[in-house]
Design an enzyme around this catalytic site. Sequence first.
Site, PDB file in Angstrom:
ATOM      1  N   CYS A 257      15.577   9.803 -26.245  1.00  0.00           N
ATOM      2  CA  CYS A 257      14.272  10.217 -25.727  1.00  0.00           C
ATOM      3  C   CYS A 257      13.176   9.996 -26.767  1.00  0.00           C
ATOM      4  CB  CYS A 257      14.331  11.656 -25.234  1.00  0.00           C
ATOM      5  SG  CYS A 257      13.005  12.058 -24.069  1.00  0.00           S
ATOM      6  N   HIS A 341      18.575  11.077 -20.974  1.00  0.00           N
ATOM      7  CA  HIS A 341      19.427  12.038 -21.678  1.00  0.00           C
ATOM      8  C   HIS A 341      20.884  11.847 -21.269  1.00  0.00           C
ATOM      9  CE1 HIS A 341      16.406  14.784 -23.552  1.00  0.00           C
ATOM     10  NE2 HIS A 341      15.627  14.148 -22.689  1.00  0.00           N
ATOM     11  N   GLU A 343      23.440  13.340 -22.289  1.00  0.00           N
ATOM     12  CA  GLU A 343      24.208  14.598 -22.223  1.00  0.00           C
ATOM     13  C   GLU A 343      24.089  15.253 -20.860  1.00  0.00           C
ATOM     14  OE1 GLU A 343      20.226  16.128 -22.483  1.00  0.00           O
ATOM     15  OE2 GLU A 343      21.202  14.467 -23.511  1.00  0.00           O
TER      16      GLU A 343
END
Length: 365
Positions: A257, A341, A343
């Site tokens: 990011c 992202h 994750e």
Amino acid sequence: MGKCRRGRTGYLRLEDGTVLMGCGFGAEGTRIGEVVFTTAMSGYVETLTDPSYKGQILVFSHPLIGNYGVPEPLREDGVLLNMESDHVQVEGVVVAEETIPSKWNSKESLHEWLSDEGVPAISGIDTRMLIKKLRENGSMMGIISSNGDDKPSLDWRYDEVDFTDAVSPHSIIVHGRGENRLAVVDCGVKHGILRELVGRGFTVVRVPCKSPVDEILALEPQGVIFSNGPGNPNLLPGLAKTFRYIAEEKLPILGICLGHQVAALAMGGRVRKMKFGHRAVNKPVVEARTGSCFVTTHNHGYGMYDDDVPPNMKVWFRNPDDGVVEGLIHEELPIFTTQFHPEARAGPRDASWIFDKFAKVVRSG
């Protein structure tokens, strides 16, 4: 707007003069921020604790927010398992309807949580109309009040403030006990990223965002992650310089990011302000080499396009909707970046394999 449950009138005033009246909830007070929106239907606990939202007033497109309440924070080795930071990070919250929670693990309601955290919110807003306005005109500054009193002036701009100082740790924090050590340059890292790294057997050392490069290298990391974070990456020339120095050491680097944007600036590229950004848990990205599509989590208001890509880096992922470059790979150095992202908290886990790829590179030396 019907009768307000708590007898509090609130409002949202945009910089173009638009004033929307609603019912105040959460903490009583007034805040200023950049008004942005998310199209996520769930995951409001993770969303509101994402440090990348610092300095912003968040509008939820989903009409019912608060259904499952807010759970007790859970930790393992100092890493949060069900939130992305220790606090609510947004300046204010705007919803169509604030709901009463019903779930077995709910500790408190959205109203109680925001009250505890000192964050004002308003409900009873036509969020569909508001989001259409933001899409047509772009994100804009706004004032949110949950009690209808104060009317401060819009005396600052989101693009002109470095918010990383407000969300970065002031000292080193260590998680995990693995054989290989990773340094996370923490500009507001989501705990979901820490979970993925610790879960792959690494010792994770979080260092303040503005740490001198000598202090980072003195940790003798086998790899470095430049984390997500809030604000304008063009205000961080020192961080770009740190990235460039670490790249010269040929250490494996993963930028996520804000870290992706800093990588582009460090290597000679350009990052621009987007009209209204990407904020959701259902954004597609296409891997350039294979054509494979992944559904991913996003939170960014800055980005780059093909003609912004730095020399010696090639596009790894691209958003098929608007062409925004969503990932880069260096042609010679072990540098990988994702604008999204991987994750995926909250969101789908389509791209968690990126952490496996990075771990493999780190362990291979």
